[in-house]
Design an enzyme around this catalytic site. Structure first.
Site, mmCIF file in Angstrom:
data_model
loop_
_atom_site.group_PDB
_atom_site.id
_atom_site.type_symbol
_atom_site.label_atom_id
_atom_site.label_comp_id
_atom_site.label_asym_id
_atom_site.label_seq_id
_atom_site.Cartn_x
_atom_site.Cartn_y
_atom_site.Cartn_z
ATOM 1 N N LYS A 79 25.643 50.694 45.503
ATOM 2 C CA LYS A 79 26.554 49.912 44.676
ATOM 3 C C LYS A 79 27.443 50.905 43.925
ATOM 4 O O LYS A 79 26.972 51.961 43.491
ATOM 5 C CB LYS A 79 25.735 49.059 43.698
ATOM 6 C CG LYS A 79 26.557 48.127 42.816
ATOM 7 C CD LYS A 79 25.663 47.240 41.947
ATOM 8 C CE LYS A 79 26.470 46.286 41.086
ATOM 9 N NZ LYS A 79 25.616 45.370 40.289
ATOM 10 N N SER A 154 26.526 40.535 40.444
ATOM 11 C CA SER A 154 27.623 41.466 40.649
ATOM 12 C C SER A 154 27.387 42.396 41.849
ATOM 13 O O SER A 154 28.316 43.062 42.282
ATOM 14 C CB SER A 154 27.812 42.328 39.387
ATOM 15 O OG SER A 154 26.652 43.105 39.149
ATOM 16 N N SER A 178 21.886 40.087 38.779
ATOM 17 C CA SER A 178 22.892 40.624 39.702
ATOM 18 C C SER A 178 22.349 41.194 41.004
ATOM 19 O O SER A 178 23.128 41.546 41.888
ATOM 20 C CB SER A 178 23.726 41.696 39.003
ATOM 21 O OG SER A 178 24.599 41.098 38.086
#
Lengths: 498, 508
Positions: A79, A154, A178
């Protein structure tokens, strides 16, 4: 070779060990897929194909020399919230569109040391604020199961990349759900470990007391493989805790070896009516209840527990997280790194325009909310009160865990929705309603796939554990996955060959 | 006088000293001192704290506030703060926490400063000071300390390096500070100065800070207000960043005058932050309360609370050096030094230690002699060379070696001065016996052989008949002249007492 990306992490490890394929071949396979298909879903912000090829070659040589590290030569991706030395780290924001970190996050160097190969940096909601990846400066990510749907947020880029078969596993971060919510939307297993289990050093902070890095994969065991090198005490993070180190894969294998017809004999699963209330989509509820039924068939006992009203929890979260965020994001001021506005007239103009132009609307909204909550005169009414409620949430979990081993709930109230639905922020925040209490209490939790809607969209079941019990969560999900095939379903993009 | 034995409450009681009033106004001063703790690395990173390097060469990624970095507390600052707390008789914050103070400034890399707001490491305490020390109007006073807390320093903006630009140097960012907040107990610039000097002496005494004002490692902010006696507290202004003892006194007095002038003209003092301009000797408004920040303090989630165990406190207490006030009292009582001598010899811990090292060698009965040499000759010479006692060219053992030779009559006072000068020039080498070497090499041994002295005296009597006659005629002064002649003849080596005695005998 065309099916390599459908193999589990364990199968990839075995394949590399048995010389069925090399890391170079494996890496090339994934790069080819990313090059051909990522334009459809936009899951990567930065590609590191060239270094990945070099790393794969080096990994093959090391393996030939007898290097036994299990993850050696297995690809993955990070990420874009994790700092990577010499590689762009944007956190999904224009503010960091030009930021090349001079250092590696602890988990990045740990995964590197395990011999894994990073294929790049994955798209995400700006500064991890959002539930559908629509706040990324680099554009929204499409759900590989249905390109009209959001992947969740996210860690939407991480979820989409794994679900699309671009990487077997990916890192994510979870402040209010997330990892779990996008795992649920993309038909994956994702785990958020106990707060303090994984170092936060080098993970760009959203809300420091809630943020925790974790892993995402197509099965519980995939998650276990990637989580293993991530955990452990880090002297550079004062909130990282020294605690006994489990071996997640070994624990799973031991549990599987010991399991009979009823692997969940003695396991008490807590179910809270608060997490099956209004707003819950009926198809999601049905799938979750069916999964619980399956757990019961396999020996588990369902017990009723009470936990804090999710609406109160939601309000608490949306007071505390923005408060911390407003402070954490102060360093993005245009002075030392990242975006700086053009031709500032003076210092205030430099700050104001750099931040107005560099941050997107969702980030600005949360900074303003948090600034307000911390302001003199409002601090006690908002921040202090929210902290008190946070302690009550912890207490409620403690009481619930007195009568059960894990707590189960739907991960999100709905399956992946359409981006065009253009939710107002307050409605979007409701998507976190079942996941955020876990962050407020610092507990570990995972989401596992438990079915598809009639439209073919994945549905997730959340398992919440006691502190430090990631192993139990992974083992529980794994044994369930030995008796079901929800996790073996493939997304539309994953089925595409190139 | 010894403040250690003074009744605390009597000292604390603020006798309203009318002589302190300025034009009928009572002055109220409270002081915040930012004192740099002398750890090798910064408070939340492993970067060095050295002063005077290339800009941004002493700042790590943590000090630069890069995305993703986290603070880790340097345990060394906790020990130092606890020492300070014990030194000011304070309640210790055995559970203390860190907070963030949020504001934007280019030299504040994270957009917040880590400090201790809610639970400081040092709570309420006090320090006893002597105002106008050494002068006729000196008096003791107890100054209250509200709290002291740990925090990180910010960097600094550099305005003159590049034309038209402002640079940022973050070398100082993350330097550990302890901020010491006093009660508003000071009633004059003299009292403020006495307090600041006492704190300065304490932190250097404890070895927790170098407290070099010129380098900014000891900075004072003074909150000043004036009021008519008995009235409520007046509006205060804050004098920022005073960094020399001299300017502190002047700045406060100028500010008192400014405020009284305003009030006398029927105006109102506006709460403000003031700067003192030493060149024009005036205070100026830097900013008023209207532009004051809302700092939005909240607990720093990156740092866990610090829990201090009682045994840690006990261990630090056991290892604490004797504090200045107690040491001074002991010097007076146990060593029989005068109040004046005891004060000079406790001027710093290094001086006191040096003096005690000398005494340990030669014995307590000769403490007075040791004190005289340390205060007079040694400190005088060091002062002239602008050298600290820690860098003294004469070690305590070397000085003691010389004093032993005075005691055993090897050296006269006069010869000793010569030996001292040679020692100071390191002519005796580095050994503890340097004085003996010098005595031997330079032939500075005192002549104590009665026969030899007698021979010299006889020779002088024979050669100075006139003087002898004068003496015998009743002129006492002539005797001194004869002694001088003998000393001269011996090149200063004759024992003056013996010379006296023998001369008297022979002259009948």
């Amino acid at each position: 070779m065309s099916e390599l990306h459908l193999l589990s992490t364990e199968q990839l490890i075995t394949g590399l060990q048995n010389k069925q394929f090399s890391s170079a071949e494996l890496t090339e396979h994934y790069i080819k897929r990313i090059d051909a298909l990522d334009s459809k879903i936009n899951s990567f912000i930065t590609h590191t194909s060239e270094t990945a090829r070099a790393q794969a070659k080096a990994a093959d040589e090391l393996r030939a020399q007898g290097d036994q590290r299990p993850l050696l030569g297995v690809p993955m991706a990070h990420k874009d919230i994790f700092c990577t030395q010499g590689v762009l780290t944007t956190c999904g924001s224009k503010m960091l569109h030009n930021f090349v970190s001079p250092y590696d996050a602890t988990i990045v160097s740990n995964i590197d040391k395990a011999g894994m190969i990073s294929l790049g940096k994955l798209n995400m909601d700006e500064f991890a604020m959002g539930s559908d990846n629509s706040s990324s400066y680099y554009g929204t990510v499409q759900n590989p199961w249905n390109l009209e749907r959001v992947p969740g947020g996210s860690s939407g880029g991480s979820a989409a990349a794994v679900a699309a078969g671009f990487v077997p596993v990916a890192t994510g971060s979870d402040t209010g759900g997330s990892i779990r919510q996008p795992a649920s939307f993309c038909g994956l297993t994702g785990i958020k470990p106990t707060y303090g289990r994984v170092s936060r050093f080098g993970m760009i902070a959203y809300a420091s007391s809630l943020d925790q890095a974790g892993s995402m994969g197509r099965s519980a065991k995939d998650c276990a493989y990637l989580l293993q090198p991530m955990i452990g005490h880090d002297p550079r993070d004062a909130t990282s805790i020294k605690y006994e180190m489990p071996d997640y894969v070994q624990d799973i294998n031991d549990a599987q070896a010991a399991a009979g017809d009823k692997p969940f004999e003695g396991l008490r699963i807590g179910v809270a009516k608060e997490y099956f209330g209004t707003g819950l989509d009926s198809e999601v509820e049905q799938a979750a209840r069916a999964a619980l039924k399956k757990y019961e068939e396999l020996g588990a006992t369902i017990v009723e527990v009470n936990i804090t009203d999710p609406e109160i929890t939601l309000a608490t979260y949306y007071m505390l997280a923005p408060a911390e965020a407003s402070s954490n994001l102060s360093r993005f001021d245009g002075v030392r790194f990242g975006y700086r506005c053009e031709n500032p007239t003076d210092l205030i103009d430099l700050y104001t325009r750099s931040r107005s132009e560099g941050f997107g609307p969702e980030v600005q909204r949360r900074i303003l909310t948090g600034t307000y909550a911390l302001s003199a005169g409002y601090f006690d009414a908002y921040y202090t009160k929210a902290q008190k409620i946070r302690r009550l949430i912890v207490k409620d979990f403690d009481e619930a865990f007195a009568s059960c081993d894990v707590i189960a709930s739907p991960t999100a109230p709905t399956a992946a929705y359409k981006l065009s639905e253009d939710l107002d922020p307050a409605t979007m925040y409701l998507g976190d309603v079942y996941t955020i209490a876990v962050n407020l209490a610092g507990l570990p939790a995972l989401s596992q796939p438990v079915g598809l809607t009639t439209e073919g969209l994945p549905i997730g079941l959340q398992l919440i554990g006691k502190h430090w019990q990631e192993s139990q969560l992974l083992t529980t999900a794994h044994l369930f996955q030995q008796h079901t095939d929800h996790h073996l379903q493939h997304s539309t993009i994953a089925k595409e060959t190139v | 006088m010894s403040t250690a034995t003074t009744d605390n409450n009597a000292v604390r009681e603020h006798a309203v000293r009318k002589e302190l009033f300025v034009d009928g106004y009572e002055v109220v001063i409270g002081i915040e001192i930012h004192c740099q703790l002398n750890t090798e690395s910064k408070i939340f990173s492993s970067a060095p704290t050295d002063f005077g390097h290339e800009p941004n060469s002493q700042a790590s990624i943590v000090d630069l506030g890069l995305p993703g970095v986290l603070p880790v507390l340097n345990a060394g600052v906790v020990d130092r703060a606890l020492k300070f707390g014990i030194g000011v008789n304070a309640e210790l914050g055995l559970f203390n926490t860190f907070d963030r103070k949020n504001y934007f400034y280019p030299d504040l890399p994270k957009g917040y400063q880590i400090t201790q707001m809610a639970n400081p490491i040092v709570g309420v305490g006090y320090i006893d000071v002597v105002v106008n020390e050494g002068e006729k109007n000196e008096y003791p006073k107890r100054m209250g300390i509200t709290r002291a807390h740990l925090e990180e320093d910010a960097g600094k903006s550099v305005h003159d390096a590049v034309d038209g630009m402002t640079g940022v140097d973050l070398n100082r960012a993350g330097t550990p500070l302890i901020e010491i907040v006093s009660e508003p107990d000071m009633r004059s610039a003299h009292e403020a100065l006495a307090y600041i000097k006492a704190i300065h002496q304490l932190v250097t005494w404890l070895g927790i800070s170098d407290a070099v004002m010129a380098e900014g490692s000891f900075r004072c902010d003074c909150n000043v207000s004036v009021r008519k006696p008995g009235a409520d507290l007046g509006t205060r202004t804050e004098l920022k960043n005073l960094n020399s003892f001299r300017f502190i006194e002047r700045a406060i007095n100028r500010e008192i005058e400014r405020q009284i002038d305003i009030l006398e003209d029927g105006g109102k003092v506006v709460q403000a932050t003031m700067l003192y301009d030493p060149e024009r000797d005036e205070t100026r408004v830097m900013r008023t309360k209207e532009d004051a920040n809302d700092y939005r303090y909240f607990p720093d989630p990156d740092l866990l609370p610090v829990r201090i165990e009682q045994h840690t406190v006990d261990a630090i207490k056991a290892a604490m050096p004797e504090l200045p006030v107690a040491r001074r009292a002991r010097f007076e009582e146990a060593l029989g030094l005068s109040e004046y001598d005891a004060r000079i010899l406790t001027g710093s811990r290094q001086i006191a230690d040096y003096f005690e090292d000398v005494v340990a060698e030669i014995g307590q009965q000769d403490a007075k002699m040791a004190g005289n040499w340390v205060m007079g000759d040694l400190l005088g010479a060091l002062n002239k060379d602008d050298t600290d006692i820690i860098d003294s060219p004469i070690s305590a053992k070397q000085l003691a070696g010389m004093l032993k030779r005075i005691k055993d009559d090897t050296l006269s006072g006069k010869l000793a001065k010569k030996v001292f000068s040679a020692l100071y020039e390191r002519e005796g080498g580095d050994g503890d016996d340097a004085a003996d070497k010098i005595i031997k090499d330079k032939g500075l041994k005192q002549e104590t052989d009665t026969g030899a002295i007698k021979a010299m005296v006889e020779e002088v009597i024979a050669k100075n008949e006139a003087m002898v006659e004068e003496y015998r005629g009743g002129k006492e002064k002539a005797f001194n002249g004869l002694v001088g002649q003998v000393m001269k003849a011996s090149r200063g080596s004759a024992n003056p007492q013996q010379v006296n005695q023998i001369l008297k005998e022979l002259l009948g």
